[in-house]
Design a protein around this motif. Structure first.
Motif, PDB file in Angstrom:
ATOM      1  N   TYR A 155      -1.396   1.057  -5.193  1.00 29.25           N
ATOM      2  CA  TYR A 155      -0.956  -0.328  -4.988  1.00 29.25           C
ATOM      3  C   TYR A 155       0.276  -0.663  -5.826  1.00 29.25           C
ATOM      4  N   LYS A 211      -9.001   2.543  -6.161  1.00 27.91           N
ATOM      5  CA  LYS A 211      -8.413   3.794  -5.672  1.00 27.91           C
ATOM      6  C   LYS A 211      -7.158   3.553  -4.826  1.00 27.91           C
ATOM      7  N   LEU A 212      -6.902   2.295  -4.479  1.00 24.47           N
ATOM      8  CA  LEU A 212      -5.738   1.984  -3.650  1.00 24.47           C
ATOM      9  C   LEU A 212      -4.451   2.241  -4.431  1.00 24.47           C
ATOM     10  N   GLU A 242      -8.568  -9.120   3.166  1.00 25.55           N
ATOM     11  CA  GLU A 242      -9.640  -8.131   3.250  1.00 25.55           C
ATOM     12  C   GLU A 242      -9.138  -6.827   3.876  1.00 25.55           C
ATOM     13  N   ASN A 245       0.872  -1.175   0.000  1.00 28.66           N
ATOM     14  CA  ASN A 245       0.000   0.000   0.000  1.00 28.66           C
ATOM     15  C   ASN A 245       0.908   1.225   0.000  1.00 28.66           C
ATOM     16  N   ILE A 279      -7.333  -7.366  -5.576  1.00 28.35           N
ATOM     17  CA  ILE A 279      -6.991  -6.101  -4.924  1.00 28.35           C
ATOM     18  C   ILE A 279      -7.321  -4.924  -5.832  1.00 28.35           C
ATOM     19  N   ILE A 320      -7.093  -4.976   1.235  1.00 30.50           N
ATOM     20  CA  ILE A 320      -7.951  -4.382   0.208  1.00 30.50           C
ATOM     21  C   ILE A 320      -8.645  -3.134   0.752  1.00 30.50           C
ATOM     22  N   ALA A 321      -9.008  -3.168   2.034  1.00 33.79           N
ATOM     23  CA  ALA A 321      -9.692  -2.025   2.646  1.00 33.79           C
ATOM     24  C   ALA A 321      -8.750  -0.861   2.925  1.00 33.79           C
ATOM     25  N   GLY A 322      -7.451  -1.057   2.720  1.00 33.99           N
ATOM     26  CA  GLY A 322      -6.497   0.024   2.903  1.00 33.99           C
ATOM     27  C   GLY A 322      -6.009   0.207   4.319  1.00 33.99           C
ATOM     28  N   ARG A 323      -6.201  -0.829   5.173  1.00 31.54           N
ATOM     29  CA  ARG A 323      -5.819  -0.709   6.576  1.00 31.54           C
ATOM     30  C   ARG A 323      -4.506  -1.401   6.916  1.00 31.54           C
ATOM     31  N   ARG A 341     -11.269  -4.668  -6.605  1.00 33.86           N
ATOM     32  CA  ARG A 341     -12.162  -4.313  -5.506  1.00 33.86           C
ATOM     33  C   ARG A 341     -11.838  -2.962  -4.869  1.00 33.86           C
ATOM     34  N   ASN A 342     -10.625  -2.482  -5.049  1.00 28.63           N
ATOM     35  CA  ASN A 342     -10.300  -1.147  -4.534  1.00 28.63           C
ATOM     36  C   ASN A 342      -9.414  -0.428  -5.547  1.00 28.63           C
TER      37      ASN A 342
END
Length: 413
Positions: free
Chosen positions: A282, A279-280, A253, A146, A273, A256-259, A276-277
């Motif tokens: 990556y 905007k990440l 998960e 990330n 990845i 993917i959620a950015g945490r 589903r996201n």
């Protein structure tokens, strides 16, 4: 000759002629079509049959959880398929049961549709002096990054070695509540496979192994060094909290959620990845290295049944599946990388995710020890339990290595 007798002779000759030209049927047992596009696999079979009209292929598709059981049961009652879809952790068990045909003589042929040296090497490494499978596709284990969290923590590039991973993961965890540097799953929930998802990829970059031939070898210096690194990651706060209850699915998960800043997992997760996201921010890189650029590889393999009555025809089909064009198309259908490196292709544009995977697959050492490990699922549970105890502060890395080794030796009894 009387007309009646002529008719009988003609019928016999016609029957013999039909038998002489009847196609040989082989059977391909696998779970691949159950997880991907079944119509695609039907089309692959039809393509082979069109090129080889004297061979018919019966495609037998079962869920992954049923395939191993079917292979074992069919072997016991004397029936079964000719071409087998294989999972590498089954190898030791299947060799003990004489299920697999050695492939060395087949691989040495000049008329194969692929070059042996261009295959991903880990699955074709010799056990008991022979090669037992070929890689239909490959899922190298990588580091997912990330970049947004990395930059917030004050870094401008992904970690390339263990020291950098330690400092970066620790800094990301310290950014704010709810963020973690690195997710590592050590849940005892079956299949309790966290160590093979995260520990082994790190160990291989230290030049370490957990098996010597087919004998357990867990209490060696490289293993202890890697366990020590895990303990230091945990003590520094770099790991996501609650590792003892985390599974690989939870860590994916969270990433993917950015945490989460970093995730070690198969490269095939990159597709999920990005999808589903989107905007990440990556990036995909090789697992940070201690001393060796090596990666754990998993994939779908092909084997030849030792009891097959049509081994020549079965091998011809395997060779077809491993050919550059077909292998490339099959890998794309599975969202995987091909087992035949010549099928990687150059027409991928400037896709940095694919470029990174290609570099890892072609340049680094591929390792997969689970095919040599006896009682693999039970051995995963042992590793998980002892690593949980270490991370809880109940034992040292050296004690953890020694206890795993002792318990593995007990498993063999």
């Amino acid at each position: 000759m009387k007309p009646k007798m002529k008719g009988i002779v003609a019928s016999v000759l016609l029957a013999l002629g039909s038998q002489a030209h009847a196609a040989t049927q082989i059977e391909w047992l696998q779970w691949f079509a159950a997880e991907q596009n079944a119509d695609f696999y039907d089309a692959i079979v039809e393509e082979f049959e069109a090129e080889n009209p004297d061979i018919k292929v019966k495609l037998v598709t079962q869920p992954f959880g049923k395939v191993r059981e079917s292979i074992v049961t069919n072997r016991a009652i004397g029936v079964g398929s000719d071409v087998l879809g294989l999972n590498m952790p089954w190898t030791s068990e299947f060799l003990d049961m004489n299920i697999l045909e050695p492939l060395d003589d087949y691989l040495a042929r000049d008329d194969n549709d692929f070059e042996v040296e261009r295959l991903v090497q880990a699955p074709i490494g010799k056990i008991d002096g022979s090669t037992w499978m070929v890689p239909l596709n490959a899922f190298p284990f990588v580091m997912h990054v990330n970049r947004g969290l990395l930059q917030r923590a004050g870094f401008d590039k992904a970690p390339g070695n263990w020291e950098e991973l330690m400092s970066m993961a620790t800094a990301i965890s310290a950014l704010e509540e709810g963020l973690s540097g690195l997710g590592m799953p050590f849940s005892s929930q079956p299949p309790a496979n966290g160590p093979i998802l995260t520990f082994l990829p790190l160990l291989y970059t230290a030049g370490g192994r957990i098996v010597d031939g087919t004998s357990p070898d867990f209490d060696n210096p490289e293993v202890v060094k890697t366990l020590t690194f895990l303990q230091e990651l945990n003590d520094s706060g770099a790991l996501a909290p609650g590792a003892a209850s985390r599974t690989g699915g939870v860590d994916l998960e969270e990433f993917i959620a950015g945490r989460t800043g970093f995730l070690i997992s198969p490269a095939v997760h990159a597709r999920a990845i990005v999808a589903r996201n989107p905007k990440l921010d990556y990036e995909l890189v090789r697992v940070p290295v201690l001393s060796t650029e090596a990666y754990r590889v998993h994939g779908w393999e092909l084997g030849l049944a030792a009891d097959s009555r049509h081994k020549e025809e079965a091998w011809k089909f395997i060779s077809f599946l491993m050919s550059t064009d077909v292998n490339g198309r099959m890998a794309a259908a599975a969202s995987a990388l091909p087992g035949n490196l010549d099928a990687l292709g150059e027409d991928t544009g400037e896709d940095p995710i694919f470029t990174a995977q290609r570099s890892i697959l072609e340049d680094d050492e591929s390792v997969e020890e689970l095919r040599q490990a006896p009682k693999t699922v039970a051995s995963w549970s042992v590793m998980t339990e002892e690593m949980q105890s270490m991370l809880a502060g109940n034992q040292t890395p050296q004690e953890t290595a020694s206890r795993v080794q002792a318990r593995w030796l007990e498993l063999l009894k």
